[in-house]
Motif scaffolding. Structure first.
Motif, PDB file in Angstrom:
ATOM      1  N   UNK A   1     -32.886  -4.144  12.240  1.00  0.00           N
ATOM      2  CA  UNK A   1     -32.749  -4.306  13.694  1.00  0.00           C
ATOM      3  C   UNK A   1     -33.521  -3.244  14.487  1.00  0.00           C
ATOM      4  N   UNK A   2     -34.125  -2.286  13.795  1.00  0.00           N
ATOM      5  CA  UNK A   2     -34.900  -1.215  14.438  1.00  0.00           C
ATOM      6  C   UNK A   2     -36.405  -1.347  14.215  1.00  0.00           C
ATOM      7  N   UNK A   3     -36.804  -2.136  13.246  1.00  0.00           N
ATOM      8  CA  UNK A   3     -38.202  -2.161  12.817  1.00  0.00           C
ATOM      9  C   UNK A   3     -39.106  -2.935  13.774  1.00  0.00           C
ATOM     10  N   UNK A   4     -40.361  -2.442  13.859  1.00  0.00           N
ATOM     11  CA  UNK A   4     -41.400  -3.093  14.651  1.00  0.00           C
ATOM     12  C   UNK A   4     -42.426  -3.708  13.706  1.00  0.00           C
ATOM     13  N   UNK A   5     -43.000  -4.842  14.113  1.00  0.00           N
ATOM     14  CA  UNK A   5     -43.915  -5.593  13.252  1.00  0.00           C
ATOM     15  C   UNK A   5     -45.315  -5.593  13.856  1.00  0.00           C
ATOM     16  N   UNK A   6     -46.295  -5.182  13.063  1.00  0.00           N
ATOM     17  CA  UNK A   6     -47.683  -5.148  13.510  1.00  0.00           C
ATOM     18  C   UNK A   6     -48.200  -6.562  13.773  1.00  0.00           C
ATOM     19  N   UNK A   7     -48.827  -6.744  14.943  1.00  0.00           N
ATOM     20  CA  UNK A   7     -49.461  -8.037  15.240  1.00  0.00           C
ATOM     21  C   UNK A   7     -50.976  -7.914  15.399  1.00  0.00           C
ATOM     22  N   UNK A   8     -51.482  -6.750  15.853  1.00  0.00           N
ATOM     23  CA  UNK A   8     -52.930  -6.543  15.918  1.00  0.00           C
ATOM     24  C   UNK A   8     -53.225  -5.049  15.953  1.00  0.00           C
ATOM     25  N   UNK A   9     -54.469  -4.697  15.579  1.00  0.00           N
ATOM     26  CA  UNK A   9     -54.860  -3.270  15.483  1.00  0.00           C
ATOM     27  C   UNK A   9     -56.262  -3.079  16.034  1.00  0.00           C
ATOM     28  N   UNK A  10     -56.452  -1.946  16.733  1.00  0.00           N
ATOM     29  CA  UNK A  10     -57.747  -1.577  17.284  1.00  0.00           C
ATOM     30  C   UNK A  10     -57.996  -0.106  16.971  1.00  0.00           C
ATOM     31  N   UNK A  11     -59.190   0.203  16.469  1.00  0.00           N
ATOM     32  CA  UNK A  11     -59.579   1.594  16.235  1.00  0.00           C
ATOM     33  C   UNK A  11     -60.244   2.121  17.494  1.00  0.00           C
ATOM     34  N   UNK A  12     -59.656   3.152  18.104  1.00  0.00           N
ATOM     35  CA  UNK A  12     -60.178   3.704  19.355  1.00  0.00           C
ATOM     36  C   UNK A  12     -61.228   4.777  19.129  1.00  0.00           C
ATOM     37  N   UNK A  13     -61.081   5.548  18.063  1.00  0.00           N
ATOM     38  CA  UNK A  13     -62.031   6.621  17.764  1.00  0.00           C
ATOM     39  C   UNK A  13     -61.870   7.024  16.309  1.00  0.00           C
ATOM     40  N   UNK A  14     -62.986   7.422  15.696  1.00  0.00           N
ATOM     41  CA  UNK A  14     -62.933   7.869  14.310  1.00  0.00           C
ATOM     42  C   UNK A  14     -63.818   9.086  14.164  1.00  0.00           C
ATOM     43  N   UNK A  15     -63.238  10.194  13.706  1.00  0.00           N
ATOM     44  CA  UNK A  15     -63.982  11.426  13.503  1.00  0.00           C
ATOM     45  C   UNK A  15     -64.195  11.694  12.030  1.00  0.00           C
ATOM     46  N   UNK A  16     -64.418  12.972  11.686  1.00  0.00           N
ATOM     47  CA  UNK A  16     -64.664  13.333  10.293  1.00  0.00           C
ATOM     48  C   UNK A  16     -63.449  13.106   9.401  1.00  0.00           C
ATOM     49  N   UNK A  17     -62.226  13.344   9.930  1.00  0.00           N
ATOM     50  CA  UNK A  17     -61.054  13.081   9.102  1.00  0.00           C
ATOM     51  C   UNK A  17     -59.877  12.499   9.876  1.00  0.00           C
ATOM     52  N   UNK A  18     -60.009  12.309  11.177  1.00  0.00           N
ATOM     53  CA  UNK A  18     -58.953  11.701  11.977  1.00  0.00           C
ATOM     54  C   UNK A  18     -59.427  10.385  12.573  1.00  0.00           C
ATOM     55  N   UNK A  19     -58.490   9.454  12.732  1.00  0.00           N
ATOM     56  CA  UNK A  19     -58.759   8.190  13.412  1.00  0.00           C
ATOM     57  C   UNK A  19     -57.662   7.953  14.437  1.00  0.00           C
ATOM     58  N   UNK A  20     -58.038   7.457  15.612  1.00  0.00           N
ATOM     59  CA  UNK A  20     -57.066   7.102  16.640  1.00  0.00           C
ATOM     60  C   UNK A  20     -56.983   5.580  16.705  1.00  0.00           C
ATOM     61  N   UNK A  21     -55.773   5.056  16.582  1.00  0.00           N
ATOM     62  CA  UNK A  21     -55.558   3.611  16.597  1.00  0.00           C
ATOM     63  C   UNK A  21     -54.642   3.193  17.744  1.00  0.00           C
ATOM     64  N   UNK A  22     -54.843   1.953  18.178  1.00  0.00           N
ATOM     65  CA  UNK A  22     -53.902   1.316  19.103  1.00  0.00           C
ATOM     66  C   UNK A  22     -53.437   0.017  18.447  1.00  0.00           C
ATOM     67  N   UNK A  23     -52.174  -0.023  18.116  1.00  0.00           N
ATOM     68  CA  UNK A  23     -51.579  -1.215  17.517  1.00  0.00           C
ATOM     69  C   UNK A  23     -50.741  -1.957  18.544  1.00  0.00           C
ATOM     70  N   UNK A  24     -50.751  -3.271  18.455  1.00  0.00           N
ATOM     71  CA  UNK A  24     -49.803  -4.085  19.200  1.00  0.00           C
ATOM     72  C   UNK A  24     -48.705  -4.491  18.221  1.00  0.00           C
ATOM     73  N   UNK A  25     -47.458  -4.308  18.639  1.00  0.00           N
ATOM     74  CA  UNK A  25     -46.330  -4.581  17.749  1.00  0.00           C
ATOM     75  C   UNK A  25     -45.339  -5.524  18.415  1.00  0.00           C
ATOM     76  N   UNK A  26     -44.629  -6.240  17.564  1.00  0.00           N
ATOM     77  CA  UNK A  26     -43.518  -7.076  18.013  1.00  0.00           C
ATOM     78  C   UNK A  26     -42.241  -6.259  17.862  1.00  0.00           C
ATOM     79  N   UNK A  27     -41.519  -6.088  18.960  1.00  0.00           N
ATOM     80  CA  UNK A  27     -40.295  -5.292  18.954  1.00  0.00           C
ATOM     81  C   UNK A  27     -39.137  -6.089  18.364  1.00  0.00           C
TER      82      UNK A  27
END
Length: 199
Positions: free
Chosen positions: A10-36
């Motif tokens: 009853x607490x879990x969120x489900x991934x519906x889509x993903x976007x990579x906003x930035x990627x560096x040498x060892x870090x990546x920033x993502x924006x996910x859309x989730x179903x609550x």
């Protein structure tokens, strides 16, 4: 055969889509859309981190080995335990052994895995594995190019005092101070292994 759902469904969120906003040498920033859990949608922006290891090096006289290092994102010199990020596929113990030697010059005869911590669960995947090291012998440091830090020692009481008065604000070091306090008092036990042991 059916199984009952986990108690936290009853607490879990489900991934519906993903976007990579930035990627560096060892870090990546993502924006996910989730179903609550209630069926609505939301976005989650977070940093993907490869993980890291922090080492609590214990000297025979009871002191611990610490570092002072300038941390650019916060613009100040921080007091920290030796630590470093995992290379792809690297065993955390191997990483801890490497980082301890590179940053401080110490090798350890025995290692004990204490646990792990998630550093910033609201916006990062980073997990840090905590290891204790003892039976230390000092050699030459092998700092990475562009790495500048001071190595020094302190008693556990001195470290706890700095945690209390705000001289230490690094989250991993604060968590390690808790481990140090509880293992030192005998409240928490460690399973020590020789230096060839793995995680």
């Amino acid at each position: 055969m059916t199984t009952s759902p986990p108690a936290d469904a009853h607490l879990r969120e489900e991934l519906t889509s993903r976007e990579s906003l930035a990627k560096g040498n060892f870090l990546e920033v993502r924006r996910d859309t989730v179903k609550l859990p209630d069926g609505h949608s939301a976005t989650r922006e977070y940093v993907v981190h490869p993980g890291a290891v922090v080492v609590i090096p214990l000297l025979d006289d009871g002191r611990v080995v610490l570092e002072r290092q300038f941390r650019y994102p916060v613009g100040q010199v921080m007091i920290e335990f030796p630590a470093g990020k995992l290379d792809a596929g690297e065993d955390p113990l191997v990483c801890g052994q490497r980082e301890l030697l590179e940053e401080t010059g110490y090798r350890a005869r025995e290692w004990a895995r204490a646990g792990a911590m998630h550093l910033a669960v609201g916006y990062s995947t980073e997990i840090i594995h905590i290891y204790f090291a003892r039976g230390l012998s000092l050699g030459e440091r092998q700092l990475d190019h562009g790495e500048f830090l001071d190595v020094f020692t302190a008693t556990p009481d001195e470290l706890l005092g700095w945690c209390r008065d705000g001289s230490v604000t690094d989250a991993k070091t604060l968590a390690c101070a808790l481990w140090l306090q509880n293992t030192g008092s005998g409240a928490w036990a460690l399973d020590w292994q020789g230096d060839s042991a793995r995680g």
